[in-house]
Design a protein around this motif. Structure first.
Motif, PDB file in Angstrom:
ATOM      1  N   PRO A   1       0.828  -1.213   0.000  1.00 29.21           N
ATOM      2  CA  PRO A   1       0.000   0.000   0.000  1.00 29.21           C
ATOM      3  C   PRO A   1       0.861   1.262   0.000  1.00 29.21           C
ATOM      4  CG  PRO A   1      -0.547  -1.448   1.846  1.00 29.21           C
ATOM      5  CD  PRO A   1       0.700  -1.975   1.226  1.00 29.21           C
ATOM      6  N   GLU A   2       0.305   2.315  -0.573  1.00 33.15           N
ATOM      7  CA  GLU A   2       1.005   3.590  -0.714  1.00 33.15           C
ATOM      8  C   GLU A   2       1.636   4.086   0.599  1.00 33.15           C
ATOM      9  OE1 GLU A   2       1.492   6.784  -3.720  1.00 33.15           O
ATOM     10  OE2 GLU A   2       0.731   4.750  -3.798  1.00 33.15           O
ATOM     11  N   ASP A   3       0.876   4.043   1.689  1.00 26.58           N
ATOM     12  CA  ASP A   3       1.399   4.616   2.940  1.00 26.58           C
ATOM     13  C   ASP A   3       2.607   3.832   3.450  1.00 26.58           C
ATOM     14  OD1 ASP A   3      -0.500   2.560   3.361  1.00 26.58           O
ATOM     15  OD2 ASP A   3      -0.666   3.118   5.475  1.00 26.58           O
ATOM     16  N   LEU A   4       2.604   2.517   3.265  1.00 28.81           N
ATOM     17  CA  LEU A   4       3.753   1.726   3.706  1.00 28.81           C
ATOM     18  C   LEU A   4       4.939   1.948   2.774  1.00 28.81           C
ATOM     19  CD1 LEU A   4       2.089  -1.632   4.806  1.00 28.81           C
ATOM     20  CD2 LEU A   4       2.957   0.208   6.245  1.00 28.81           C
ATOM     21  N   ALA A   5       4.654   2.075   1.478  1.00 30.23           N
ATOM     22  CA  ALA A   5       5.722   2.335   0.516  1.00 30.23           C
ATOM     23  C   ALA A   5       6.387   3.677   0.834  1.00 30.23           C
ATOM     24  CB  ALA A   5       5.171   2.332  -0.901  1.00 30.23           C
ATOM     25  N   GLU A   6       5.568   4.647   1.209  1.00 28.36           N
ATOM     26  CA  GLU A   6       6.119   5.960   1.546  1.00 28.36           C
ATOM     27  C   GLU A   6       7.000   5.913   2.783  1.00 28.36           C
ATOM     28  OE1 GLU A   6       3.106   8.996   1.765  1.00 28.36           O
ATOM     29  OE2 GLU A   6       2.782   8.800  -0.400  1.00 28.36           O
ATOM     30  N   ARG A   7       6.680   5.043   3.707  1.00 26.44           N
ATOM     31  CA  ARG A   7       7.513   4.887   4.904  1.00 26.44           C
ATOM     32  C   ARG A   7       8.809   4.144   4.617  1.00 26.44           C
ATOM     33  NH1 ARG A   7       4.293   2.209   9.534  1.00 26.44           N
ATOM     34  NH2 ARG A   7       6.389   2.134  10.398  1.00 26.44           N
TER      35      ARG A   7
ATOM     36  N   LEU B   1       2.304  -5.077   8.562  1.00 26.48           N
ATOM     37  CA  LEU B   1       2.338  -5.865   7.331  1.00 26.48           C
ATOM     38  C   LEU B   1       1.451  -7.108   7.417  1.00 26.48           C
ATOM     39  CD1 LEU B   1       6.108  -5.744   6.322  1.00 26.48           C
ATOM     40  CD2 LEU B   1       4.257  -4.298   5.566  1.00 26.48           C
ATOM     41  N   ASP B   2       0.898  -7.317   8.591  1.00 25.62           N
ATOM     42  CA  ASP B   2       0.113  -8.520   8.857  1.00 25.62           C
ATOM     43  C   ASP B   2      -0.962  -8.804   7.812  1.00 25.62           C
ATOM     44  OD1 ASP B   2       0.778 -10.192  10.869  1.00 25.62           O
ATOM     45  OD2 ASP B   2      -1.105  -9.882  11.953  1.00 25.62           O
TER      46      ASP B   2
END
Ligand code: FES
Length: 127
Positions: free
Chosen positions: A89-95, A122-123
């Protein structure tokens, strides 16, 4: 491409955090197993996961196709490509989370934490 890697398990064991500024310095001083912290060279035609495997390391993976997140890594320094065909997801990729099975290094140096699939965020992605 020179890659310095660290196993998330060591971070967990020592009570460190992904956001620690001196994570890799701490790792250097912690006398970790060479499979938990070290360096490897990845060729331009290798994904990060392939590079690790071709140098004899065993990192988590499952689908090898960007669909399960078992191979997820966290970028501390440098950049890893992220093909459009993936589940991050975008928000995790951004982190800074990336998939190592289809991520190719795009910077000369990388510092990454592998084995981050056990993180609660990430679960939902793990199949
Ligand atoms: Fe499934 Fe990489 S191994 S997304």
């Amino acid at each position: 491409v020179r890659v310095e890697f660290l196993d998330y398990e060591a971070i967990d064991d020592y009570g460190w955090s992904l956001d620690d500024d001196d994570l890799f310095r701490k790792a250097s001083h912690a006398d970790l197993d060479e499979s938990a912290h070290g360096r490897l060279l990845v060729q331009p035609d290798e994904s990060l996961l392939e590079g690790a495997e071709n140098r004899g390391f065993t990192w988590p993976f499952s689908c090898r196709g960007g669909a399960c997140a078992n191979c997820a890594v966290f970028l501390v320094e440098g950049e890893l490509s992220q093909p459009t065909d993936h589940i991050m997801p975008e928000d995790l990729a951004e982190r800074g989370f990336r998939l190592s099975c289809n991520g190719y290094p795009v910077s000369d140096e990388l510092k990454i934490v592998f084995n981050v699939k056990q993180l609660p965020e990430l679960d939902d992605l793990i199949l």
